[in-house]
Design a protein around this motif. Structure first.
Motif, PDB file in Angstrom:
ATOM      1  N   SER A   1      32.700  37.388  44.542  1.00 24.27           N
ATOM      2  CA  SER A   1      32.700  36.158  43.759  1.00 24.27           C
ATOM      3  C   SER A   1      33.942  36.190  42.883  1.00 24.27           C
ATOM      4  O   SER A   1      34.143  37.147  42.126  1.00 24.27           O
ATOM      5  CB  SER A   1      31.438  36.065  42.900  1.00 24.27           C
ATOM      6  OG  SER A   1      31.478  34.908  42.082  1.00 24.27           O
ATOM      7  N   ILE A   2      34.789  35.183  43.010  1.00 23.29           N
ATOM      8  CA  ILE A   2      36.043  35.177  42.254  1.00 23.29           C
ATOM      9  C   ILE A   2      36.098  33.969  41.326  1.00 23.29           C
ATOM     10  O   ILE A   2      35.622  32.883  41.651  1.00 23.29           O
ATOM     11  CB  ILE A   2      37.278  35.171  43.189  1.00 23.29           C
ATOM     12  CG1 ILE A   2      37.306  33.907  44.060  1.00 23.29           C
ATOM     13  CG2 ILE A   2      37.303  36.421  44.056  1.00 23.29           C
ATOM     14  CD1 ILE A   2      38.591  33.757  44.869  1.00 23.29           C
ATOM     15  N   GLY A   3      36.665  34.200  40.158  1.00 23.70           N
ATOM     16  CA  GLY A   3      36.990  33.101  39.265  1.00 23.70           C
ATOM     17  C   GLY A   3      38.422  32.690  39.533  1.00 23.70           C
ATOM     18  O   GLY A   3      39.338  33.502  39.369  1.00 23.70           O
ATOM     19  N   TYR A   4      38.624  31.445  39.973  1.00 26.99           N
ATOM     20  CA  TYR A   4      39.947  31.021  40.438  1.00 26.99           C
ATOM     21  C   TYR A   4      40.447  29.829  39.636  1.00 26.99           C
ATOM     22  O   TYR A   4      39.670  28.971  39.210  1.00 26.99           O
ATOM     23  CB  TYR A   4      39.886  30.650  41.923  1.00 26.99           C
ATOM     24  CG  TYR A   4      41.243  30.481  42.565  1.00 26.99           C
ATOM     25  CD1 TYR A   4      42.060  31.580  42.785  1.00 26.99           C
ATOM     26  CD2 TYR A   4      41.706  29.227  42.945  1.00 26.99           C
ATOM     27  CE1 TYR A   4      43.312  31.439  43.372  1.00 26.99           C
ATOM     28  CE2 TYR A   4      42.951  29.071  43.538  1.00 26.99           C
ATOM     29  CZ  TYR A   4      43.753  30.189  43.744  1.00 26.99           C
ATOM     30  OH  TYR A   4      44.990  30.041  44.315  1.00 26.99           O
TER      31      TYR A   4
ATOM     32  N   ARG B   1      46.235  34.002  40.377  1.00 25.40           N
ATOM     33  CA  ARG B   1      45.392  32.938  39.831  1.00 25.40           C
ATOM     34  C   ARG B   1      43.917  33.320  39.798  1.00 25.40           C
ATOM     35  O   ARG B   1      43.074  32.514  39.415  1.00 25.40           O
ATOM     36  CB  ARG B   1      45.567  31.663  40.661  1.00 25.40           C
ATOM     37  CG  ARG B   1      46.949  31.037  40.521  1.00 25.40           C
ATOM     38  CD  ARG B   1      47.065  29.801  41.385  1.00 25.40           C
ATOM     39  NE  ARG B   1      48.374  29.172  41.257  1.00 25.40           N
ATOM     40  CZ  ARG B   1      48.832  28.241  42.080  1.00 25.40           C
ATOM     41  NH1 ARG B   1      48.078  27.832  43.090  1.00 25.40           N
ATOM     42  NH2 ARG B   1      50.024  27.717  41.901  1.00 25.40           N
ATOM     43  N   ILE B   2      43.615  34.545  40.227  1.00 25.56           N
ATOM     44  CA  ILE B   2      42.230  35.026  40.210  1.00 25.56           C
ATOM     45  C   ILE B   2      41.986  35.741  38.885  1.00 25.56           C
ATOM     46  O   ILE B   2      42.649  36.726  38.565  1.00 25.56           O
ATOM     47  CB  ILE B   2      41.959  35.968  41.393  1.00 25.56           C
ATOM     48  CG1 ILE B   2      42.106  35.201  42.713  1.00 25.56           C
ATOM     49  CG2 ILE B   2      40.569  36.583  41.291  1.00 25.56           C
ATOM     50  CD1 ILE B   2      41.948  36.067  43.951  1.00 25.56           C
ATOM     51  N   GLY B   3      41.029  35.233  38.122  1.00 24.42           N
ATOM     52  CA  GLY B   3      40.753  35.813  36.813  1.00 24.42           C
ATOM     53  C   GLY B   3      39.699  36.893  36.824  1.00 24.42           C
ATOM     54  O   GLY B   3      39.674  37.760  35.951  1.00 24.42           O
ATOM     55  N   SER B   4      38.793  36.863  37.806  1.00 25.82           N
ATOM     56  CA  SER B   4      37.725  37.858  37.866  1.00 25.82           C
ATOM     57  C   SER B   4      37.305  38.066  39.312  1.00 25.82           C
ATOM     58  O   SER B   4      37.413  37.155  40.139  1.00 25.82           O
ATOM     59  CB  SER B   4      36.515  37.410  37.037  1.00 25.82           C
ATOM     60  OG  SER B   4      35.969  36.204  37.556  1.00 25.82           O
ATOM     61  N   VAL B   5      36.845  39.281  39.601  1.00 24.85           N
ATOM     62  CA  VAL B   5      36.349  39.625  40.937  1.00 24.85           C
ATOM     63  C   VAL B   5      35.065  40.423  40.769  1.00 24.85           C
ATOM     64  O   VAL B   5      35.063  41.472  40.117  1.00 24.85           O
ATOM     65  CB  VAL B   5      37.367  40.465  41.739  1.00 24.85           C
ATOM     66  CG1 VAL B   5      36.793  40.805  43.119  1.00 24.85           C
ATOM     67  CG2 VAL B   5      38.688  39.738  41.880  1.00 24.85           C
TER      68      VAL B   5
ATOM     69  N   THR C   1      42.307  43.360  39.990  1.00 24.73           N
ATOM     70  CA  THR C   1      42.051  42.336  41.009  1.00 24.73           C
ATOM     71  C   THR C   1      42.466  42.829  42.387  1.00 24.73           C
ATOM     72  O   THR C   1      41.719  42.716  43.364  1.00 24.73           O
ATOM     73  CB  THR C   1      42.816  41.046  40.664  1.00 24.73           C
ATOM     74  OG1 THR C   1      42.347  40.537  39.418  1.00 24.73           O
ATOM     75  CG2 THR C   1      42.630  39.991  41.747  1.00 24.73           C
ATOM     76  N   LEU C   2      43.668  43.392  42.473  1.00 20.66           N
ATOM     77  CA  LEU C   2      44.174  43.883  43.753  1.00 20.66           C
ATOM     78  C   LEU C   2      43.292  45.001  44.300  1.00 20.66           C
ATOM     79  O   LEU C   2      42.927  45.005  45.484  1.00 20.66           O
ATOM     80  CB  LEU C   2      45.609  44.374  43.583  1.00 20.66           C
ATOM     81  CG  LEU C   2      46.279  44.976  44.821  1.00 20.66           C
ATOM     82  CD1 LEU C   2      46.390  43.949  45.932  1.00 20.66           C
ATOM     83  CD2 LEU C   2      47.657  45.525  44.464  1.00 20.66           C
ATOM     84  N   LEU C   3      42.920  45.948  43.443  1.00 28.54           N
ATOM     85  CA  LEU C   3      42.118  47.081  43.903  1.00 28.54           C
ATOM     86  C   LEU C   3      40.720  46.639  44.332  1.00 28.54           C
ATOM     87  O   LEU C   3      40.186  47.111  45.344  1.00 28.54           O
ATOM     88  CB  LEU C   3      42.025  48.135  42.798  1.00 28.54           C
ATOM     89  CG  LEU C   3      43.342  48.819  42.417  1.00 28.54           C
ATOM     90  CD1 LEU C   3      43.115  49.812  41.279  1.00 28.54           C
ATOM     91  CD2 LEU C   3      43.960  49.527  43.616  1.00 28.54           C
ATOM     92  N   ALA C   4      40.114  45.736  43.567  1.00 31.95           N
ATOM     93  CA  ALA C   4      38.767  45.274  43.910  1.00 31.95           C
ATOM     94  C   ALA C   4      38.767  44.523  45.236  1.00 31.95           C
ATOM     95  O   ALA C   4      37.887  44.723  46.086  1.00 31.95           O
ATOM     96  CB  ALA C   4      38.218  44.391  42.792  1.00 31.95           C
ATOM     97  N   LEU C   5      39.753  43.661  45.433  1.00 32.46           N
ATOM     98  CA  LEU C   5      39.818  42.906  46.684  1.00 32.46           C
ATOM     99  C   LEU C   5      40.153  43.813  47.862  1.00 32.46           C
ATOM    100  O   LEU C   5      39.656  43.610  48.976  1.00 32.46           O
ATOM    101  CB  LEU C   5      40.849  41.788  46.565  1.00 32.46           C
ATOM    102  CG  LEU C   5      40.442  40.615  45.676  1.00 32.46           C
ATOM    103  CD1 LEU C   5      41.609  39.654  45.487  1.00 32.46           C
ATOM    104  CD2 LEU C   5      39.243  39.874  46.276  1.00 32.46           C
ATOM    105  N   GLY C   6      41.007  44.813  47.625  1.00 33.46           N
ATOM    106  CA  GLY C   6      41.310  45.756  48.696  1.00 33.46           C
ATOM    107  C   GLY C   6      40.072  46.511  49.147  1.00 33.46           C
ATOM    108  O   GLY C   6      39.819  46.670  50.349  1.00 33.46           O
ATOM    109  N   ALA C   7      39.272  46.967  48.178  1.00 28.87           N
ATOM    110  CA  ALA C   7      38.052  47.701  48.516  1.00 28.87           C
ATOM    111  C   ALA C   7      37.050  46.799  49.233  1.00 28.87           C
ATOM    112  O   ALA C   7      36.425  47.199  50.223  1.00 28.87           O
ATOM    113  CB  ALA C   7      37.433  48.280  47.243  1.00 28.87           C
ATOM    114  N   ALA C   8      36.891  45.566  48.742  1.00 29.95           N
ATOM    115  CA  ALA C   8      35.932  44.646  49.357  1.00 29.95           C
ATOM    116  C   ALA C   8      36.373  44.240  50.760  1.00 29.95           C
ATOM    117  O   ALA C   8      35.544  44.069  51.660  1.00 29.95           O
ATOM    118  CB  ALA C   8      35.767  43.412  48.477  1.00 29.95           C
TER     119      ALA C   8
END
Length: 326
Positions: free
Chosen positions: A159-162, A205-209, A144-151
């Motif tokens: 699109s996140i599952g929260y 609390r983010i389950g998917s990115v 989650t951290l790596l995907a959000l950092g790259a984006a």
């Protein structure tokens, strides 16, 4: 002054990152003379690292094509920096998956010289932190951290599952403006297309990115850290609080962080706007600041301050008692 071994490793780092460097180039970068560069090259060859040297106008130093270097080579200073960084990350809650930090420390320790490893162990065993990881802080997933950092860096919508604090699931399209680590937790802030406004989300609390192809622009001057701290200070609590502090704005900012409330300079003083679930705690905060103040609202805060003052007065009236050593 750097140890010669550190400069030898520095030369190796330079050769890894450049196809070819001349003797004068290396001498300037390492702050040595060309004769010393030749000696460093000879040292690397003796260590089994194939450094090739060529004379002439287009000569210089380079590594043998196709040579694979060991995965990790650190100087003493670099090893200390990495290990202490890992220790701090674990203590402050910066890490993601629970065993990752400890495993990384163990791997680095195995490749360190025994004397340095022993001294680092001594530092770890005796080091204390005034700030520690919150016991109730779940760790975010590494992915989650790596995907959000790259984006966030590439400015691609995700699109996140929260899952909300109440456990309610939702799917959000988010333009991530920035990642923020605050008070033991990771947050991402950005434009939430479901709500049509800038929102803040906890990473744990983010389950998917899912990173999409749509790009976005960050508003000019947007400050992710400032927005997150202000938004957390504005979380809905039972009481809306306004207090006029008799002090200067700079002094107030040093004592009252943005996560506590919003400070505004007025003709009569500094207006503190915040929210509170427990007015007794707010009374304790105001007493601890030590400045004269006027409660603007709510009236119930006056009662809480009066009650806390009476409590302190009662403590002050207690007669002294002899202290018996344990």
């Amino acid at each position: 002054m750097p140890h010669p071994a550190a400069r030898v490793l520095g030369m190796l780092e330079l050769l890894q990152s450049h196809h070819r460097l001349t003797g004068p180039d290396l001498a300037a970068r390492l702050d040595v003379d060309e004769r010393t560069v030749r000696r460093y090259a000879h040292t690397l060859v003796e260590l089994g690292i194939p450094v090739l040297a060529a004379r002439g106008r287009y000569g210089g130093y380079r590594l043998q094509p196709g040579y694979k270097l060991p995965p990790l080579m650190l100087t003493d200073d670099e090893a200390v920096a990495v290990v202490l960084g890992l220790v701090a990350a674990e203590q402050l809650g910066l890490g993601t998956a629970a065993p990752a930090t400890g495993l990384a420390q163990a791997k680095i320790r195995r490749v360190l010289p025994a004397p340095l490893a022993d001294r680092l162990d001594a530092v770890q065993e005796t080091l204390g932190f005034s700030l520690r990881r919150r016991a109730d802080s779940p760790r975010p997933a590494t992915a989650t951290l790596l995907a959000l950092g790259a984006a966030t860096r590439s400015r691609h919508r995700v699109s996140i599952g929260y899952r909300s604090w109440g456990g309610e699931p939702s799917q959000r399209d988010l333009d991530p403006y920035g990642l923020v680590f605050h008070s033991g937790r990771w947050y991402v802030t950005g434009h939430d297309h479901l709500r049509g406004e800038i929102r803040t989300f906890r990473l744990d609390r983010i389950g998917s990115v899912d990173v999409g192809t749509t790009t976005f622009s960050v508003p000019d001057g947007f400050d992710p850290v400032g927005h997150v701290t202000r938004s957390l200070a504005g979380v809905a609590y039972r009481w809306e609080v306004e207090v006029l502090l008799e002090t200067e704005l700079e002094q107030a900012r040093r004592r009252v962080p943005p996560s506590v409330g919003e400070l505004t300079a007025t003709e009569d003083g500094i207006l503190l706007r915040t929210r509170a679930e427990d007015l007794t705690g707010m009374a304790q905060l105001l007493a601890g600041l030590g400045w004269p103040f006027t409660v603007v609202r709510p009236d119930e805060l006056r009662t809480a301050v009066t009650g806390y003052a009476a409590l302190l007065a009662g403590y002050a009236q207690r007669p002294p008692r002899p202290v018996t050593p344990a």
